[in-house]
Design an enzyme around this catalytic site. Structure first.
Site, PDB file in Angstrom:
ATOM      1  N   ARG A 111      -8.385   9.469  -6.229  1.00  0.00           N
ATOM      2  CA  ARG A 111      -8.667  10.433  -4.995  1.00  0.00           C
ATOM      3  C   ARG A 111      -8.079  11.912  -5.446  1.00  0.00           C
ATOM      4  O   ARG A 111      -8.617  12.855  -4.990  1.00  0.00           O
ATOM      5  CB  ARG A 111      -8.043   9.912  -4.186  1.00  0.00           C
ATOM      6  CG  ARG A 111      -8.535   8.647  -3.355  1.00  0.00           C
ATOM      7  CD  ARG A 111      -7.555   7.995  -2.413  1.00  0.00           C
ATOM      8  NE  ARG A 111      -6.394   7.434  -3.193  1.00  0.00           N
ATOM      9  CZ  ARG A 111      -5.352   6.832  -2.519  1.00  0.00           C
ATOM     10  NH1 ARG A 111      -5.498   6.794  -0.894  1.00  0.00           N
ATOM     11  NH2 ARG A 111      -4.303   6.522  -3.175  1.00  0.00           N
ATOM     12  N   ARG A 217      -4.946   3.560 -16.496  1.00  0.00           N
ATOM     13  CA  ARG A 217      -6.107   2.697 -17.088  1.00  0.00           C
ATOM     14  C   ARG A 217      -6.433   2.259 -18.430  1.00  0.00           C
ATOM     15  O   ARG A 217      -7.327   1.487 -18.719  1.00  0.00           O
ATOM     16  CB  ARG A 217      -7.454   3.582 -16.500  1.00  0.00           C
ATOM     17  CG  ARG A 217      -7.325   3.672 -14.954  1.00  0.00           C
ATOM     18  CD  ARG A 217      -7.452   2.428 -14.157  1.00  0.00           C
ATOM     19  NE  ARG A 217      -7.868   2.577 -12.705  1.00  0.00           N
ATOM     20  CZ  ARG A 217      -8.204   1.612 -11.955  1.00  0.00           C
ATOM     21  NH1 ARG A 217      -8.469   0.400 -12.387  1.00  0.00           N
ATOM     22  NH2 ARG A 217      -8.666   1.890 -10.705  1.00  0.00           N
TER      23      ARG A 217
HETATM   24  C1  LIG Z   1      -4.484  -2.987 -12.929  1.00  0.00           C
HETATM   25  C2  LIG Z   1      -5.231  -2.463 -11.727  1.00  0.00           C
HETATM   26  C3  LIG Z   1      -5.574  -3.316 -10.809  1.00  0.00           C
HETATM   27  C4  LIG Z   1      -6.128  -2.931  -9.703  1.00  0.00           C
HETATM   28  N1  LIG Z   1      -6.717  -3.914  -8.798  1.00  0.00           N
HETATM   29  C5  LIG Z   1      -7.211  -3.451  -7.649  1.00  0.00           C
HETATM   30  C6  LIG Z   1      -7.771  -4.411  -6.772  1.00  0.00           C
HETATM   31  O1  LIG Z   1      -7.624  -5.649  -6.836  1.00  0.00           O
HETATM   32  N2  LIG Z   1      -8.134  -3.807  -5.383  1.00  0.00           N
HETATM   33  C7  LIG Z   1      -8.206  -2.443  -5.239  1.00  0.00           C
HETATM   34  O2  LIG Z   1      -8.714  -2.251  -3.983  1.00  0.00           O
HETATM   35  N3  LIG Z   1      -7.889  -1.754  -6.079  1.00  0.00           N
HETATM   36  C8  LIG Z   1      -7.301  -1.959  -7.164  1.00  0.00           C
HETATM   37  N4  LIG Z   1      -6.913  -1.135  -7.996  1.00  0.00           N
HETATM   38  C9  LIG Z   1      -7.101   0.397  -7.856  1.00  0.00           C
HETATM   39  C10 LIG Z   1      -5.804   0.905  -7.380  1.00  0.00           C
HETATM   40  O3  LIG Z   1      -5.120   0.465  -6.196  1.00  0.00           O
HETATM   41  C11 LIG Z   1      -5.826   2.432  -7.292  1.00  0.00           C
HETATM   42  O4  LIG Z   1      -6.634   2.587  -5.983  1.00  0.00           O
HETATM   43  C12 LIG Z   1      -6.283   3.138  -8.406  1.00  0.00           C
HETATM   44  O5  LIG Z   1      -5.702   2.901  -9.553  1.00  0.00           O
HETATM   45  C13 LIG Z   1      -6.216   4.565  -7.924  1.00  0.00           C
HETATM   46  O6  LIG Z   1      -4.711   4.854  -8.282  1.00  0.00           O
HETATM   47  P1  LIG Z   1      -4.091   5.824  -7.156  1.00  0.00           P
HETATM   48  O7  LIG Z   1      -4.350   5.449  -6.013  1.00  0.00           O
HETATM   49  O8  LIG Z   1      -2.773   5.993  -7.602  1.00  0.00           O
HETATM   50  O9  LIG Z   1      -4.771   7.115  -7.641  1.00  0.00           O
HETATM   51  P2  LIG Z   1      -5.090   8.534  -6.703  1.00  0.00           P
HETATM   52  O10 LIG Z   1      -5.673   8.204  -5.526  1.00  0.00           O
HETATM   53  O11 LIG Z   1      -5.705   9.516  -7.636  1.00  0.00           O
HETATM   54  O12 LIG Z   1      -3.668   8.991  -6.303  1.00  0.00           O
HETATM   55  C14 LIG Z   1      -2.657   9.608  -7.253  1.00  0.00           C
HETATM   56  C15 LIG Z   1      -1.117   9.576  -6.717  1.00  0.00           C
HETATM   57  O13 LIG Z   1      -1.174  10.318  -5.568  1.00  0.00           O
HETATM   58  C16 LIG Z   1      -0.369   9.787  -4.488  1.00  0.00           C
HETATM   59  N5  LIG Z   1      -0.985   9.459  -3.433  1.00  0.00           N
HETATM   60  C17 LIG Z   1      -2.581   9.456  -3.497  1.00  0.00           C
HETATM   61  N6  LIG Z   1      -2.726   9.179  -2.052  1.00  0.00           N
HETATM   62  C18 LIG Z   1      -1.846   8.889  -1.300  1.00  0.00           C
HETATM   63  C19 LIG Z   1      -1.461   8.548  -0.052  1.00  0.00           C
HETATM   64  N7  LIG Z   1      -2.333   8.280   0.841  1.00  0.00           N
HETATM   65  N8  LIG Z   1      -0.149   8.480   0.376  1.00  0.00           N
HETATM   66  C20 LIG Z   1       1.081   8.686  -0.715  1.00  0.00           C
HETATM   67  N9  LIG Z   1       0.584   9.109  -1.691  1.00  0.00           N
HETATM   68  C21 LIG Z   1      -0.563   9.127  -2.124  1.00  0.00           C
HETATM   69  C22 LIG Z   1       0.245   8.533  -5.507  1.00  0.00           C
HETATM   70  O14 LIG Z   1       1.455   8.739  -6.049  1.00  0.00           O
HETATM   71  C23 LIG Z   1      -0.713   8.052  -6.305  1.00  0.00           C
HETATM   72  O15 LIG Z   1      -0.362   7.283  -7.441  1.00  0.00           O
HETATM   73  C24 LIG Z   1      -6.395  -1.610  -9.336  1.00  0.00           C
HETATM   74  C25 LIG Z   1      -5.928  -0.381 -10.132  1.00  0.00           C
HETATM   75  C26 LIG Z   1      -5.272  -1.080 -11.563  1.00  0.00           C
HETATM   76  C27 LIG Z   1      -4.802  -0.089 -12.387  1.00  0.00           C
END
Ligand SMILES: Cc1cc2nc3c(=O)[nH]c(=O)nc-3n(C[C@H](O)[C@H](O)[C@H](O)COP(=O)(O)OP(=O)(O)OC[C@H]3O[C@@H](n4cnc5c(N)ncnc54)[C@H](O)[C@@H]3O)c2cc1C
Length: 268
Positions: A111, A217
């Site tokens: 996001r 990833r």
């Molecule tokens: C190995 C693996 C397995 C996964 N399995 C699943 C699954 O089974 N089901 C599923 O639904 N998803 C799954 N995902 C997706 C994962 O949960 C994340 O949605 C996706 O990797 C995006 O990561 P993110 O939210 O950190 O990234 P971004 O949305 O780009 O956010 C980047 C960073 O900004 C901060 N941030 C963003 N939004 C917020 C907020 N609202 N509050 C506080 N801090 C915030 C955090 O530090 C976050 O790491 C998986 C991901 C991986 C890598």
């Protein structure tokens, strides 16, 4: 009438369609008003210069205060200090094709620092859609036969549903009614499309977000499509701005596919 047809397989393709442009004249004019001099690194790329210029503004580290001296070392220091908001000033846009809808569903979960525009399954007829074949499927002839049969049936079902409900009545409708009716028909038909269906997505991302994406990833062994796209992405952005991705490397894994490894800076 038979709707079965041989399926057509797509491979991932990534195109860099927009890149940062540094207005050095404007920046140097600003420095002149401050009586500052910037010793630039001749080989630096525009995105690297944007990041360096933004970082140096924070401490006005020009002239005698300019250290480290070259762009790669300067950016290395930003990364080491986790002063990474500065990396957000470098932004690229990409067109990515030949990936599955399952893959883009994972991609759009990122996001922060990303924007996405994806080919619609409501506006675009998918009768001739291509599909993405997982490597494991291709390694086993019996599995591949099952996979192909299943996809042919799904795509045939899509075409059949479209042709049955896209009847002559459509021609009686007003243009705006027709548009919504078509949306409804395609929505109904798309519900049988497989996750392997090819997606096309235009996305924009900044260097910090790309680094985070590659870090989380790029090295997941069992996520082969993600690894292939991560490799394409790293190759593209490293050509554009090597210093911003200097702590990542591309590795040929024993399974024959690439993976992207965040090796860190290894500085003592
Ligand atoms: C190995 C693996 C397995 C996964 N399995 C699943 C699954 O089974 N089901 C599923 O639904 N998803 C799954 N995902 C997706 C994962 O949960 C994340 O949605 C996706 O990797 C995006 O990561 P993110 O939210 O950190 O990234 P971004 O949305 O780009 O956010 C980047 C960073 O900004 C901060 N941030 C963003 N939004 C917020 C907020 N609202 N509050 C506080 N801090 C915030 C955090 O530090 C976050 O790491 C998986 C991901 C991986 C890598």
């Amino acid at each position: 009438m038979s709707y079965l047809r041989p399926i057509s397989v797509a491979e991932p393709r990534l195109y860099v369609v927009s890149r940062p442009s540094f207005d050095e004249k404007a920046f140097l004019s600003f420095l002149e008003t401050e009586a500052e001099i910037w010793n630039r690194t001749p080989a630096s790329t525009e995105p690297e210069e944007i990041v360096e210029a933004a970082g140096r503004i924070c401490y006005m580290s020009f002239g005698e205060r300019q250290s480290p001296k070259d762009t790669a070392a300067y950016i290395r220091n930003l990364i080491r200090l986790e002063h990474e908001s500065v990396l957000e000033h470098a932004v690229w846009s990409f067109v990515l094709a030949g990936v599955s809808r399952a893959f883009t569903h994972q991609l759009v979960r990122h996001r922060i620092g990303f924007a996405f525009s994806q080919l619609s399954q409501q506006y675009r007829d998918h009768t001739d859609a291509r599909v993405v074949e997982p490597r494991l499927v291709g390694l086993s002839p019996p599995v591949e036969a099952i996979w192909r049969r299943s996809l042919e049936q799904s795509l045939a079902a899509y075409s059949e549903i479209m042709s049955i409900i896209d009847s002559d009545e459509m021609n009686q409708l007003l243009p705006e009614e027709r548009r919504e009716q078509l949306r409804a028909i395609r929505s109904a038909a798309r519900s049988v499309l497989p996750e392997a269906t090819e997606a096309v997505i235009f996305f924009t991302a900044n260097a910090r977000a790309i680094r985070y994406f590659l870090d989380t990833r790029g090295e997941i062994l069992g996520d082969e499509e993600m690894r292939r796209v991560s490799a394409l992405l790293l190759t593209a952005v490293r050509t554009e701005a090597p210093s911003l991705f200097q702590d990542f490397e591309l590795v040929d894994a024993p399974d024959g596919l690439p993976l992207v490894r965040h090796v860190g800076l290894n500085d003592s």
